[in-house]
Design a protein around this motif. Structure first.
Motif, short mmCIF file in Angstrom:
data_model
loop_
_atom_site.label_atom_id
_atom_site.label_comp_id
_atom_site.label_asym_id
_atom_site.label_seq_id
_atom_site.Cartn_x
_atom_site.Cartn_y
_atom_site.Cartn_z
N PRO A 1 15.50 -6.54 9.77
CA PRO A 1 14.45 -6.22 10.73
C PRO A 1 13.51 -5.16 10.16
N GLY A 2 12.22 -5.33 10.45
CA GLY A 2 11.24 -4.36 9.97
C GLY A 2 10.78 -4.57 8.55
N SER A 3 11.04 -5.75 7.99
CA SER A 3 10.56 -6.08 6.65
C SER A 3 9.09 -6.49 6.74
N GLY A 4 8.51 -6.82 5.59
CA GLY A 4 7.12 -7.25 5.56
C GLY A 4 6.98 -8.70 5.14
N PHE A 5 5.94 -9.35 5.64
CA PHE A 5 5.67 -10.75 5.32
C PHE A 5 4.18 -10.91 5.04
N VAL A 6 3.85 -11.40 3.84
CA VAL A 6 2.47 -11.68 3.47
C VAL A 6 2.27 -13.18 3.54
N PHE A 7 1.44 -13.61 4.49
CA PHE A 7 1.15 -15.02 4.68
C PHE A 7 -0.03 -15.39 3.81
N ARG A 8 0.24 -16.22 2.78
CA ARG A 8 -0.82 -16.67 1.87
C ARG A 8 -1.19 -18.12 2.20
N HIS A 9 -0.36 -19.06 1.85
CA HIS A 9 -0.58 -20.48 2.18
C HIS A 9 -1.99 -20.96 1.85
N TYR A 10 -2.43 -20.64 0.64
CA TYR A 10 -3.75 -21.05 0.20
C TYR A 10 -3.86 -22.56 0.02
N HIS A 11 -2.73 -23.23 -0.04
CA HIS A 11 -2.71 -24.67 -0.28
C HIS A 11 -3.08 -25.50 0.95
N LEU A 12 -3.14 -24.88 2.11
CA LEU A 12 -3.42 -25.61 3.35
C LEU A 12 -4.90 -25.52 3.73
N ASP A 13 -5.38 -26.55 4.42
CA ASP A 13 -6.75 -26.47 4.93
C ASP A 13 -6.75 -25.47 6.09
N PRO A 14 -7.92 -24.98 6.50
CA PRO A 14 -7.98 -23.90 7.50
C PRO A 14 -7.22 -24.17 8.81
N LYS A 15 -7.32 -25.37 9.36
CA LYS A 15 -6.62 -25.66 10.62
C LYS A 15 -5.10 -25.68 10.42
N GLN A 16 -4.64 -26.31 9.35
CA GLN A 16 -3.20 -26.34 9.06
C GLN A 16 -2.68 -24.93 8.78
N ARG A 17 -3.48 -24.16 8.06
CA ARG A 17 -3.07 -22.80 7.72
C ARG A 17 -2.90 -21.97 8.99
N ARG A 18 -3.81 -22.10 9.93
CA ARG A 18 -3.71 -21.34 11.17
C ARG A 18 -2.49 -21.77 11.99
N ARG A 19 -2.22 -23.08 12.07
CA ARG A 19 -1.04 -23.57 12.80
C ARG A 19 0.25 -23.04 12.18
N ARG A 20 0.30 -23.06 10.83
CA ARG A 20 1.50 -22.58 10.15
C ARG A 20 1.67 -21.08 10.37
N PHE A 21 0.58 -20.35 10.33
CA PHE A 21 0.64 -18.92 10.58
C PHE A 21 1.17 -18.64 11.98
N ASP A 22 0.62 -19.31 12.98
CA ASP A 22 1.04 -19.08 14.36
C ASP A 22 2.53 -19.33 14.55
N HIS A 23 3.05 -20.36 13.88
CA HIS A 23 4.48 -20.65 13.97
C HIS A 23 5.32 -19.55 13.31
N LEU A 24 4.92 -19.16 12.10
CA LEU A 24 5.71 -18.18 11.36
C LEU A 24 5.59 -16.77 11.92
N VAL A 25 4.43 -16.43 12.47
CA VAL A 25 4.27 -15.09 13.04
C VAL A 25 5.16 -14.91 14.27
N GLU A 26 5.43 -15.98 14.97
CA GLU A 26 6.35 -15.91 16.11
C GLU A 26 7.76 -15.54 15.65
N ILE A 27 8.21 -16.14 14.56
CA ILE A 27 9.53 -15.82 13.99
C ILE A 27 9.54 -14.40 13.46
N ALA A 28 8.47 -14.03 12.75
CA ALA A 28 8.38 -12.67 12.21
C ALA A 28 8.40 -11.63 13.32
N GLY A 29 7.70 -11.92 14.42
CA GLY A 29 7.65 -10.99 15.54
C GLY A 29 9.01 -10.75 16.17
N LYS A 30 9.82 -11.81 16.25
CA LYS A 30 11.16 -11.68 16.82
C LYS A 30 12.05 -10.78 15.97
#
Length: 194
Positions: free
Chosen positions: A43-72
């Protein structure tokens, strides 16, 4: 037996802000295991979301999913290559950019993390007000197998001279982190589930 390097851990590794000691960086190659990796981080670690390989819409969807897990797990979430306006719109905690990048008006509470590979880039990162610097590559990496690594001694010399907190990056694994007397480290493959 693990090799131990010197000098000892620097006082500069503890800034006034609570910059995490352990960081996971996202990439196309570790994408499939990110949910497990984020959950496994302390808990309390850091996460850098890069995902440069995704198009903008896919990148945002993936971010929203992962940020939920990171927040928990109370992880700090940094959005790479993002202006401060994007950081605010996406609900990230800060941005990860090259030193000297024009990011717009800085958020009062936003984290600015940069990357550096030598003395000049470390100085540029400090000048632009970085809160932390990913100094790399410490060791040879899978993404740049023929690139010249700093090596532990060179990394420690640069990191100890920095006035900004440094995070070791490049070929880092748990075993190498234990041998390297530096508290802050990060990985892509080295922290991802396989």
């Amino acid at each position: 037996m693990a090799t131990r390097y010197s000098p000892c851990v620097s006082e500069r590794q503890t800034p006034s802000r609570n910059l995490p000691f352990l960081w996971l960086l996202s990439d196309a190659r570790n994408d499939a295991g990110l949910e497990d990796a984020l959950t496994a981080l302390p808990p309390g670690s850091g996460f850098v979301f890069r995902h440069y390989h995704l198009d903008p819409k896919q990148r945002r969807r993936r971010f929203d999913h992962l940020v939920e897990i990171a927040g928990k797990n109370d992880h700090l979430v940094i959005l790479a290559r993002a202006s401060w306006a994007e950081v605010a719109a996406w609900g990230a905690d800060g941005t990860y950019a090259a030193p000297g990048c024009e990011l717009g008006q800085r958020l009062a509470t936003g984290w600015l993390l940069t990357t550096a590979h030598d003395e000049q880039e470390l100085a540029a990162a400090a000048t632009c007000g970085a809160d932390g610097i990913f100094l790399s590559p410490v060791f040879p990496t899978r993404s740049h197998p023929d690139g010249e690594a700093l090596g532990p001694e060179r990394f420690l010399a640069l990191a100890n001279a920095s006035t900004t907190p440094v995070i070791a990056l490049g070929g880092m694994t748990r075993e190498r982190a234990k041998a390297l007397p530096w508290l802050r480290w990060s990985a892509i493959d080295g922290l991802s589930s396989r």
